[in-house]
Design a protein around this motif. Sequence first.
Motif, PDB file in Angstrom:
ATOM      1  N   PRO A  30       0.495  -1.467   0.372  1.00 24.73           N
ATOM      2  CA  PRO A  30       0.214   0.169   0.135  1.00 24.73           C
ATOM      3  C   PRO A  30       0.841   1.028   0.275  1.00 24.73           C
ATOM      4  N   MET A  31       0.399   2.453  -0.451  1.00 15.69           N
ATOM      5  CA  MET A  31       1.079   4.100  -0.363  1.00 15.69           C
ATOM      6  C   MET A  31       0.288   4.611  -0.752  1.00 15.69           C
ATOM      7  N   ASP A  32       0.926   5.823  -0.282  1.00 17.80           N
ATOM      8  CA  ASP A  32      -0.473   6.590  -0.736  1.00 17.80           C
ATOM      9  C   ASP A  32       1.231   7.828  -0.674  1.00 17.80           C
ATOM     10  N   CYS A  33       1.203   9.049  -1.659  1.00 19.20           N
ATOM     11  CA  CYS A  33       2.749   9.417  -1.880  1.00 19.20           C
ATOM     12  C   CYS A  33       2.207  10.349  -2.834  1.00 19.20           C
ATOM     13  N   THR A  34       3.423  11.956  -3.376  1.00 19.45           N
ATOM     14  CA  THR A  34       3.393  12.010  -3.415  1.00 19.45           C
ATOM     15  C   THR A  34       4.527  12.511  -4.761  1.00 19.45           C
ATOM     16  N   PHE A  35       4.262  13.307  -5.351  1.00 20.28           N
ATOM     17  CA  PHE A  35       5.065  14.091  -6.401  1.00 20.28           C
ATOM     18  C   PHE A  35       5.324  14.784  -7.635  1.00 20.28           C
ATOM     19  N   SER A  36       6.397  15.588  -8.378  1.00 22.31           N
ATOM     20  CA  SER A  36       6.032  17.030  -9.340  1.00 22.31           C
ATOM     21  C   SER A  36       6.624  16.570 -10.305  1.00 22.31           C
ATOM     22  N   VAL A  37       6.042  17.102 -11.511  1.00 17.92           N
ATOM     23  CA  VAL A  37       6.148  16.922 -12.731  1.00 17.92           C
ATOM     24  C   VAL A  37       6.367  18.949 -13.416  1.00 17.92           C
ATOM     25  N   GLY A  38       7.220  18.996 -14.439  1.00 19.70           N
ATOM     26  CA  GLY A  38       7.428  19.761 -14.468  1.00 19.70           C
ATOM     27  C   GLY A  38       8.367  21.016 -13.893  1.00 19.70           C
TER      28      GLY A  38
ATOM     29  N   PRO B 242       6.774   1.328   0.353  1.00 17.51           N
ATOM     30  CA  PRO B 242       5.591   1.952   0.684  1.00 17.51           C
ATOM     31  C   PRO B 242       6.237   2.389   2.475  1.00 17.51           C
ATOM     32  N   GLN B 243       4.882   3.556   2.232  1.00 16.17           N
ATOM     33  CA  GLN B 243       4.949   4.493   3.460  1.00 16.17           C
ATOM     34  C   GLN B 243       4.041   3.762   4.725  1.00 16.17           C
ATOM     35  N   LYS B 244       3.676   2.843   4.398  1.00 14.24           N
ATOM     36  CA  LYS B 244       2.174   2.298   5.435  1.00 14.24           C
ATOM     37  C   LYS B 244       2.798   0.789   5.548  1.00 14.24           C
ATOM     38  N   GLU B 245       2.842   0.760   6.513  1.00 16.19           N
ATOM     39  CA  GLU B 245       3.345  -0.490   7.508  1.00 16.19           C
ATOM     40  C   GLU B 245       2.555  -1.333   8.025  1.00 16.19           C
ATOM     41  N   ASP B 246       2.252  -3.057   7.251  1.00 13.82           N
ATOM     42  CA  ASP B 246       0.366  -3.181   7.846  1.00 13.82           C
ATOM     43  C   ASP B 246       0.537  -3.737   8.917  1.00 13.82           C
ATOM     44  N   PRO B 247      -0.383  -2.834  10.008  1.00 19.47           N
ATOM     45  CA  PRO B 247      -0.779  -3.096  11.176  1.00 19.47           C
ATOM     46  C   PRO B 247      -1.278  -4.520  11.888  1.00 19.47           C
ATOM     47  N   ASN B 248      -1.102  -5.149  10.949  1.00 24.09           N
ATOM     48  CA  ASN B 248      -1.819  -6.924  11.041  1.00 24.09           C
ATOM     49  C   ASN B 248      -0.412  -7.843  10.885  1.00 24.09           C
ATOM     50  N   GLY B 249       0.320  -7.382   9.975  1.00 23.02           N
ATOM     51  CA  GLY B 249       1.312  -8.913   9.411  1.00 23.02           C
ATOM     52  C   GLY B 249       1.307  -8.382   8.693  1.00 23.02           C
TER      53      GLY B 249
END
Length: 168
Positions: A124-132, A144-151
């Motif tokens: 899973p991932m929720d991130c940002t990026f720039s173009v131009g 991925p920034q999100k760690e699975d809390p349930n393993g």
Amino acid sequence: KSLSCNSALTEDCEAAQPAALPPAPAVVSCDREEKRYKVFMYDSWGDGWDENSLVIKNITNGKNSEESKNATYELRLDNGYKDDSAICLKDGCFSASILDSRWADDIAWEIKFNNINVASGKAPMDCTFSVGGNFCENTCNGVPQKEDPNGDKMPKDLRQCAYQKCPT
């Protein structure tokens, strides 16, 4: 008549039909202020992303801006190991998000412009990026920034089968 008729043995065979060519991929046309980017989608098991999708939004003027609503892409890998899709992005800050799911660990993606990696990630991932330009921090760096809390959500017997050897 038989579908496996051998014309070398009889003249009663139906004429073979030439195989149909697959349709040509659709050409994506971008507006003048946009550039064409390619999104590469990968699935390590080769069965597609199930119900998961990668959502890309223009958030230059905030996540709830009218521009964000107009520049939203929802991309899926329906089946197979990989696929790609062209999208049009104009200069700005974008979010990319892909939710967690039972089989999320086999999902990965990349966004490229002229074969140069702009953003990448895994589920899973929720991130940002720039173009131009430098519109926001690039947090779409493949991790991925999100760690699975349930393993690992895979049942133990299935995990053994998937990662080691299935019992016979």
